[in-house]
Motif scaffolding. Sequence first.
Motif, short mmCIF file in Angstrom:
data_model
loop_
_atom_site.label_atom_id
_atom_site.label_comp_id
_atom_site.label_asym_id
_atom_site.label_seq_id
_atom_site.Cartn_x
_atom_site.Cartn_y
_atom_site.Cartn_z
N ASN A 268 0.82 -1.21 0.00
CA ASN A 268 0.00 0.00 0.00
C ASN A 268 0.85 1.26 0.00
O ASN A 268 0.34 2.36 -0.22
CB ASN A 268 -0.97 0.01 1.18
N ASN A 269 2.15 1.15 0.22
CA ASN A 269 3.05 2.30 0.23
C ASN A 269 3.75 2.52 -1.11
O ASN A 269 4.56 3.44 -1.24
CB ASN A 269 4.11 2.14 1.33
N LEU A 270 3.48 1.69 -2.10
CA LEU A 270 4.14 1.82 -3.40
C LEU A 270 3.64 3.05 -4.15
O LEU A 270 2.44 3.32 -4.19
CB LEU A 270 3.90 0.58 -4.25
N GLU B 244 -1.95 -12.67 6.86
CA GLU B 244 -1.81 -12.90 8.30
C GLU B 244 -3.19 -13.10 8.90
O GLU B 244 -4.19 -12.61 8.38
CB GLU B 244 -1.15 -11.68 8.97
N ASN B 245 -3.24 -13.79 10.03
CA ASN B 245 -4.52 -14.02 10.71
C ASN B 245 -5.03 -12.79 11.45
O ASN B 245 -6.22 -12.64 11.65
CB ASN B 245 -4.41 -15.18 11.71
N HIS B 246 -4.11 -11.92 11.89
CA HIS B 246 -4.55 -10.78 12.69
C HIS B 246 -5.36 -9.81 11.84
O HIS B 246 -5.16 -9.69 10.64
CB HIS B 246 -3.36 -10.06 13.33
N THR B 247 -6.30 -9.15 12.48
CA THR B 247 -7.12 -8.18 11.77
C THR B 247 -7.12 -6.82 12.45
O THR B 247 -7.81 -5.92 12.03
CB THR B 247 -8.58 -8.69 11.66
N ARG B 248 -6.35 -6.66 13.52
CA ARG B 248 -6.33 -5.38 14.23
C ARG B 248 -5.52 -4.32 13.49
O ARG B 248 -5.76 -3.14 13.65
CB ARG B 248 -5.77 -5.57 15.64
N ASN B 249 -4.54 -4.72 12.69
CA ASN B 249 -3.72 -3.78 11.95
C ASN B 249 -4.42 -3.43 10.64
O ASN B 249 -4.27 -4.13 9.64
CB ASN B 249 -2.33 -4.36 11.70
N LEU B 250 -5.19 -2.35 10.66
CA LEU B 250 -6.00 -2.01 9.50
C LEU B 250 -5.15 -1.56 8.31
O LEU B 250 -5.55 -1.74 7.16
CB LEU B 250 -7.02 -0.94 9.88
N ALA B 251 -3.97 -0.99 8.56
CA ALA B 251 -3.07 -0.62 7.46
C ALA B 251 -2.58 -1.88 6.74
O ALA B 251 -2.36 -1.87 5.53
CB ALA B 251 -1.90 0.20 7.97
N TYR B 252 -2.40 -2.97 7.49
CA TYR B 252 -1.99 -4.23 6.86
C TYR B 252 -3.05 -4.68 5.86
O TYR B 252 -2.74 -5.22 4.80
CB TYR B 252 -1.76 -5.32 7.92
N LEU B 253 -4.31 -4.44 6.18
CA LEU B 253 -5.38 -4.82 5.26
C LEU B 253 -5.31 -4.02 3.96
O LEU B 253 -5.59 -4.54 2.89
CB LEU B 253 -6.74 -4.66 5.94
N ASP B 254 -4.91 -2.72 4.05
CA ASP B 254 -4.69 -1.93 2.83
C ASP B 254 -3.58 -2.57 1.99
O ASP B 254 -3.65 -2.59 0.76
CB ASP B 254 -4.33 -0.49 3.17
N ASN B 255 -2.55 -3.08 2.66
CA ASN B 255 -1.47 -3.79 1.98
C ASN B 255 -2.02 -5.00 1.20
O ASN B 255 -1.69 -5.19 0.03
CB ASN B 255 -0.44 -4.25 3.02
N VAL B 256 -2.86 -5.78 1.84
CA VAL B 256 -3.41 -6.99 1.21
C VAL B 256 -4.29 -6.61 0.02
O VAL B 256 -4.23 -7.25 -1.04
CB VAL B 256 -4.18 -7.85 2.24
N LEU B 257 -5.10 -5.56 0.18
CA LEU B 257 -5.94 -5.12 -0.94
C LEU B 257 -5.10 -4.62 -2.11
O LEU B 257 -5.44 -4.88 -3.28
CB LEU B 257 -6.90 -4.01 -0.48
N MET B 258 -4.00 -3.93 -1.83
CA MET B 258 -3.13 -3.47 -2.92
C MET B 258 -2.48 -4.66 -3.62
O MET B 258 -2.38 -4.69 -4.84
CB MET B 258 -2.06 -2.52 -2.39
N LEU B 259 -2.06 -5.66 -2.86
CA LEU B 259 -1.50 -6.86 -3.45
C LEU B 259 -2.52 -7.52 -4.37
O LEU B 259 -2.21 -7.92 -5.50
CB LEU B 259 -1.04 -7.83 -2.35
N GLN B 260 -3.76 -7.61 -3.93
CA GLN B 260 -4.84 -8.17 -4.76
C GLN B 260 -5.02 -7.34 -6.03
O GLN B 260 -5.16 -7.89 -7.13
CB GLN B 260 -6.15 -8.22 -3.96
N THR C 263 -7.86 1.18 6.93
CA THR C 263 -7.64 2.57 7.31
C THR C 263 -8.06 3.53 6.20
O THR C 263 -8.42 4.66 6.47
CB THR C 263 -6.15 2.83 7.64
N SER C 264 -8.03 3.08 4.95
CA SER C 264 -8.44 3.94 3.84
C SER C 264 -9.96 3.94 3.64
O SER C 264 -10.47 4.67 2.79
CB SER C 264 -7.75 3.48 2.55
N GLY C 265 -10.67 3.10 4.40
CA GLY C 265 -12.11 3.01 4.27
C GLY C 265 -12.58 1.94 3.31
O GLY C 265 -13.78 1.72 3.14
N ALA C 266 -11.66 1.27 2.65
CA ALA C 266 -12.01 0.18 1.73
C ALA C 266 -12.41 -1.05 2.54
O ALA C 266 -12.08 -1.17 3.72
CB ALA C 266 -10.83 -0.14 0.82
N VAL C 267 -13.11 -1.97 1.89
CA VAL C 267 -13.52 -3.21 2.55
C VAL C 267 -12.68 -4.35 2.01
O VAL C 267 -12.62 -4.58 0.80
CB VAL C 267 -15.02 -3.49 2.34
#
Length: 193
Positions: free
Chosen positions: A45-47, A78-94, A121-125
């Motif tokens: 998500n930082n690219l 990752e299994n954790h879901t508390r790090n919402l910025a990590y989820l932005d990372n996963v969405l960008m990878l997708q 964190t960006s509001g995406a799902v």
Amino acid sequence: KDDMEAWLGTQRERAKPHVTTSVDLRHSGLRLAPVDTNLYPAGFNNLSANAQRRAVNYFTAYFAEHFPHARRVLIIPENHTRNLAYLDNVLMLQSLLARAGLEARIGSLSAAGEPLRLTTTSGAVCIQEPLQRVHHRLITLEGFTPDVLLANNDFSAGPSPLLQNIIQPMVPPMGMGWFQRRKSVHFTLYRGL
């Protein structure tokens, strides 16, 4: 610079890079040193826009070379879901995989029954789909059968039983997770280099 680039090119031919890798760097103001090599980066998500285009080109070339018949990719986060910025990372990878012409979904090693819908964190799902094993294959409960599994999970808690002995290729392999790798080995190899 030219000598360094030539040397790096020679090294890449000897040991092909993994599909995803990042290096944590520390800068003291005087020296720049790698501290850690991540095979499961969490910063897509930082690219920048240019880096995203390069990543799409790299994914296109990587899958054409290593998995030419692959059309469907399942991201194992990752299994954790508390790090919402990590989820932005996963969405960008997708998104990068989709822009490379692949159908990419996000699985969940911990979801049961219904897909997890997590707001980033960006509001995406970010939708993470529950997984099941069928005849040594990992598929979603909905029936999406991936050709390749792309791990974005460092497996620091150990190997996942759900992923053991599956026949689909997983990149990077689960055996490269932190349950087996040690930073001390990284620094020993780095000092030698």
